[in-house]
Design a protein around this motif. Structure first.
Motif, PDB file in Angstrom:
ATOM      1  N   ASN A  53      -4.210  -0.154   1.104  1.00  0.00           N
ATOM      2  CA  ASN A  53      -3.956   0.564  -0.158  1.00  0.00           C
ATOM      3  C   ASN A  53      -3.525  -0.388  -1.275  1.00  0.00           C
ATOM      4  O   ASN A  53      -3.407   0.027  -2.434  1.00  0.00           O
ATOM      5  N   GLY A  54      -3.263  -1.652  -0.954  1.00  0.00           N
ATOM      6  CA  GLY A  54      -2.973  -2.656  -1.981  1.00  0.00           C
ATOM      7  C   GLY A  54      -1.756  -2.367  -2.843  1.00  0.00           C
ATOM      8  O   GLY A  54      -1.754  -2.636  -4.047  1.00  0.00           O
ATOM      9  N   ARG A  55      -0.717  -1.809  -2.247  1.00  0.00           N
ATOM     10  CA  ARG A  55       0.507  -1.501  -2.987  1.00  0.00           C
ATOM     11  C   ARG A  55       1.722  -2.026  -2.242  1.00  0.00           C
ATOM     12  O   ARG A  55       1.683  -2.246  -1.027  1.00  0.00           O
ATOM     13  N   ILE A  56       2.815  -2.204  -3.006  1.00  0.00           N
ATOM     14  CA  ILE A  56       4.086  -2.601  -2.393  1.00  0.00           C
ATOM     15  C   ILE A  56       4.994  -1.376  -2.362  1.00  0.00           C
ATOM     16  O   ILE A  56       4.837  -0.490  -3.211  1.00  0.00           O
ATOM     17  N   PRO A  57       5.909  -1.324  -1.392  1.00  0.00           N
ATOM     18  CA  PRO A  57       6.294  -2.298  -0.381  1.00  0.00           C
ATOM     19  C   PRO A  57       5.432  -2.243   0.879  1.00  0.00           C
ATOM     20  O   PRO A  57       4.805  -1.237   1.185  1.00  0.00           O
ATOM     21  N   VAL A  58       5.487  -3.397   1.585  1.00  0.00           N
ATOM     22  CA  VAL A  58       4.935  -3.510   2.935  1.00  0.00           C
ATOM     23  C   VAL A  58       5.983  -4.268   3.747  1.00  0.00           C
ATOM     24  O   VAL A  58       6.647  -5.163   3.212  1.00  0.00           O
ATOM     25  N   ILE A  59       6.139  -3.891   5.000  1.00  0.00           N
ATOM     26  CA  ILE A  59       7.043  -4.676   5.867  1.00  0.00           C
ATOM     27  C   ILE A  59       6.300  -5.096   7.134  1.00  0.00           C
ATOM     28  O   ILE A  59       5.306  -4.465   7.521  1.00  0.00           O
ATOM     29  N   GLU A  60       6.804  -6.158   7.750  1.00  0.00           N
ATOM     30  CA  GLU A  60       6.358  -6.512   9.096  1.00  0.00           C
ATOM     31  C   GLU A  60       7.621  -6.781   9.905  1.00  0.00           C
ATOM     32  O   GLU A  60       8.491  -7.549   9.487  1.00  0.00           O
ATOM     33  N   ASP A  61       7.721  -6.094  11.011  1.00  0.00           N
ATOM     34  CA  ASP A  61       8.935  -6.150  11.817  1.00  0.00           C
ATOM     35  C   ASP A  61       8.540  -6.315  13.280  1.00  0.00           C
ATOM     36  O   ASP A  61       7.990  -5.384  13.873  1.00  0.00           O
ATOM     37  N   GLY A  62       8.771  -7.509  13.813  1.00  0.00           N
ATOM     38  CA  GLY A  62       8.436  -7.757  15.213  1.00  0.00           C
ATOM     39  C   GLY A  62       6.986  -7.429  15.537  1.00  0.00           C
ATOM     40  O   GLY A  62       6.712  -6.840  16.584  1.00  0.00           O
ATOM     41  N   GLY A  63       6.060  -7.741  14.601  1.00  0.00           N
ATOM     42  CA  GLY A  63       4.640  -7.507  14.856  1.00  0.00           C
ATOM     43  C   GLY A  63       4.148  -6.145  14.382  1.00  0.00           C
ATOM     44  O   GLY A  63       2.943  -5.891  14.385  1.00  0.00           O
ATOM     45  N   THR A  64       5.055  -5.268  13.962  1.00  0.00           N
ATOM     46  CA  THR A  64       4.642  -3.955  13.454  1.00  0.00           C
ATOM     47  C   THR A  64       4.592  -3.995  11.930  1.00  0.00           C
ATOM     48  O   THR A  64       5.588  -4.345  11.283  1.00  0.00           O
ATOM     49  N   VAL A  66       4.169  -1.897   8.413  1.00  0.00           N
ATOM     50  CA  VAL A  66       4.287  -0.532   7.873  1.00  0.00           C
ATOM     51  C   VAL A  66       4.174  -0.600   6.358  1.00  0.00           C
ATOM     52  O   VAL A  66       4.756  -1.486   5.736  1.00  0.00           O
ATOM     53  N   TRP A  67       3.439   0.315   5.764  1.00  0.00           N
ATOM     54  CA  TRP A  67       3.385   0.461   4.303  1.00  0.00           C
ATOM     55  C   TRP A  67       3.656   1.917   3.976  1.00  0.00           C
ATOM     56  O   TRP A  67       3.706   2.748   4.876  1.00  0.00           O
ATOM     57  N   GLU A  68       3.813   2.243   2.710  1.00  0.00           N
ATOM     58  CA  GLU A  68       4.301   3.528   2.183  1.00  0.00           C
ATOM     59  C   GLU A  68       5.826   3.553   2.341  1.00  0.00           C
ATOM     60  O   GLU A  68       6.360   3.590   3.450  1.00  0.00           O
ATOM     61  N   SER A  69       6.522   3.555   1.177  1.00  0.00           N
ATOM     62  CA  SER A  69       7.981   3.365   1.199  1.00  0.00           C
ATOM     63  C   SER A  69       8.701   4.358   2.120  1.00  0.00           C
ATOM     64  O   SER A  69       9.617   3.965   2.854  1.00  0.00           O
ATOM     65  N   HIS A  70       8.290   5.626   2.115  1.00  0.00           N
ATOM     66  CA  HIS A  70       9.051   6.596   2.921  1.00  0.00           C
ATOM     67  C   HIS A  70       8.739   6.465   4.407  1.00  0.00           C
ATOM     68  O   HIS A  70       9.611   6.712   5.255  1.00  0.00           O
ATOM     69  N   SER A  71       7.521   6.036   4.721  1.00  0.00           N
ATOM     70  CA  SER A  71       7.206   5.739   6.129  1.00  0.00           C
ATOM     71  C   SER A  71       8.036   4.546   6.595  1.00  0.00           C
ATOM     72  O   SER A  71       8.477   4.497   7.749  1.00  0.00           O
ATOM     73  N   TRP A 102      10.207  15.650  -0.862  1.00  0.00           N
ATOM     74  CA  TRP A 102      10.303  16.261  -2.195  1.00  0.00           C
ATOM     75  C   TRP A 102      10.398  15.171  -3.270  1.00  0.00           C
ATOM     76  O   TRP A 102       9.777  15.269  -4.338  1.00  0.00           O
ATOM     77  N   ALA A 103      11.135  14.120  -2.969  1.00  0.00           N
ATOM     78  CA  ALA A 103      11.282  13.051  -3.962  1.00  0.00           C
ATOM     79  C   ALA A 103       9.922  12.421  -4.272  1.00  0.00           C
ATOM     80  O   ALA A 103       9.617  12.112  -5.428  1.00  0.00           O
ATOM     81  N   LEU A 104       9.096  12.248  -3.223  1.00  0.00           N
ATOM     82  CA  LEU A 104       7.789  11.603  -3.438  1.00  0.00           C
ATOM     83  C   LEU A 104       6.786  12.563  -4.090  1.00  0.00           C
ATOM     84  O   LEU A 104       5.997  12.164  -4.937  1.00  0.00           O
ATOM     85  N   SER A 105       6.846  13.842  -3.699  1.00  0.00           N
ATOM     86  CA  SER A 105       5.813  14.777  -4.168  1.00  0.00           C
ATOM     87  C   SER A 105       6.180  15.464  -5.479  1.00  0.00           C
ATOM     88  O   SER A 105       5.297  15.846  -6.242  1.00  0.00           O
ATOM     89  N   SER A 106       7.473  15.646  -5.753  1.00  0.00           N
ATOM     90  CA  SER A 106       7.874  16.402  -6.954  1.00  0.00           C
ATOM     91  C   SER A 106       8.631  15.538  -7.967  1.00  0.00           C
ATOM     92  O   SER A 106       8.230  15.427  -9.118  1.00  0.00           O
ATOM     93  N   LEU A 107       9.750  14.956  -7.536  1.00  0.00           N
ATOM     94  CA  LEU A 107      10.593  14.241  -8.507  1.00  0.00           C
ATOM     95  C   LEU A 107       9.912  12.991  -9.067  1.00  0.00           C
ATOM     96  O   LEU A 107       9.879  12.767 -10.278  1.00  0.00           O
ATOM     97  N   GLN A 108       9.343  12.191  -8.167  1.00  0.00           N
ATOM     98  CA  GLN A 108       8.820  10.888  -8.592  1.00  0.00           C
ATOM     99  C   GLN A 108       7.665  11.004  -9.598  1.00  0.00           C
ATOM    100  O   GLN A 108       7.661  10.274 -10.594  1.00  0.00           O
ATOM    101  N   PRO A 109       6.700  11.921  -9.402  1.00  0.00           N
ATOM    102  CA  PRO A 109       5.621  12.008 -10.406  1.00  0.00           C
ATOM    103  C   PRO A 109       6.146  12.353 -11.799  1.00  0.00           C
ATOM    104  O   PRO A 109       5.722  11.765 -12.796  1.00  0.00           O
ATOM    105  N   ALA A 110       7.099  13.298 -11.869  1.00  0.00           N
ATOM    106  CA  ALA A 110       7.647  13.674 -13.179  1.00  0.00           C
ATOM    107  C   ALA A 110       8.423  12.505 -13.774  1.00  0.00           C
ATOM    108  O   ALA A 110       8.284  12.156 -14.956  1.00  0.00           O
ATOM    109  N   PHE A 111       9.234  11.880 -12.932  1.00  0.00           N
ATOM    110  CA  PHE A 111      10.084  10.784 -13.382  1.00  0.00           C
ATOM    111  C   PHE A 111       9.256   9.575 -13.844  1.00  0.00           C
ATOM    112  O   PHE A 111       9.557   8.950 -14.863  1.00  0.00           O
ATOM    113  N   VAL A 112       8.201   9.277 -13.094  1.00  0.00           N
ATOM    114  CA  VAL A 112       7.358   8.122 -13.444  1.00  0.00           C
ATOM    115  C   VAL A 112       6.656   8.370 -14.785  1.00  0.00           C
ATOM    116  O   VAL A 112       6.547   7.468 -15.622  1.00  0.00           O
TER     117      VAL A 112
END
Ligand SMILES: N[C@@H](CCC(=O)N[C@@H](CS)C(=O)NCC(=O)O)C(=O)O
Length: 199
Positions: A53-64, A66-71, A102-112
């Protein structure tokens, strides 16, 4: 020896700040690599191999990876402190999850929309009708949070959870806006509680 956690993303990015907050809560040793904004790098094949998806953040933890901040919040909480910041009981977990989502689906779009339309747009190019619309939508959503926080210290109940991070991380920017906003006494008290946490 275990490889320390790696976080990709510039510090100024809102979604990266959520992850860094939880990394701080968990006291995790980590290395952060600047990507995105002026640093670029989001289209590099190496980066896209980790996050298509070419977006930040991304993490790598012990070989795993993960992207998408809430995941990432859910993964780190479950991996490094099971049950502490993301409850294991399904009902308690759902109380944390609904505000996180809710923060990702409702608050964040309005706030951004508000943040980009006002802060990130030069004065002479601002679309005031759009800014006022975004301010009204954002204020309505913070009003909902204010009512919810009237009788509990944190969004999911008595304890701080990952649910407090996405909405809580937006407050610094929201309270810094020099625009007329309705008073939010319970959100302001919650903001003070959050700000007392070392992370
Ligand atoms: N839903 C994604 C959104 C990721 C996103 O849009 N991140 C922004 C930074 S907040 C980004 O990558 N912007 C491009 C850049 O910084 O250059 C998440 O929560 O991780």
């Amino acid at each position: 020896m275990a490889t320390p956690l790696v976080v990709w993303g510039r510090r100024s990015a809102f979604n990266v700040q959520k992850v860094l907050w939880l990394v701080g809560e968990l006291g995790l040793e980590h290395r952060r690599i600047d990507v995105g904004g002026p640093f670029g790098g989001l289209d590099d094949p190496e980066f896209l191999a980790r996050n298509p998806n070419g977006r930040i953040p991304v993490i790598e933890d012990g070989g795993t990876v993960v992207w998408e901040s809430h995941s990432i919040l859910r993964y780190l909480a479950a991996r490094h402190a099971p049950g502490r910041f993301w409850p294991e009981d399904p009902a308690a977990r759902s109380r944390a999850d609904r505000w996180t989502d809710w923060a990702l689906s409702s608050l964040q779009p309005a706030f951004v929309d508000l943040f980009r339309g006002y802060y990130r747009t030069p004065d002479d190019q601002r679309d005031w009708a759009a800014i006022r619309g975004a301010l009204e939508r954002t204020a309505r959503l913070y009003g909902l949070l204010d009512r919810h926080l009237a009788d509990r210290p944190y969004l999911a109940g008595d304890e701080f959870t990952i649910a407090d991070i996405p909405a809580g991380a937006s407050l610094f920017r929201y309270f810094a806006l020099d625009l007329d906003r309705p008073a939010l006494p319970n959100v302001e008290a919650w903001h003070r509680r959050l700000a007392e946490r070392p992370a």
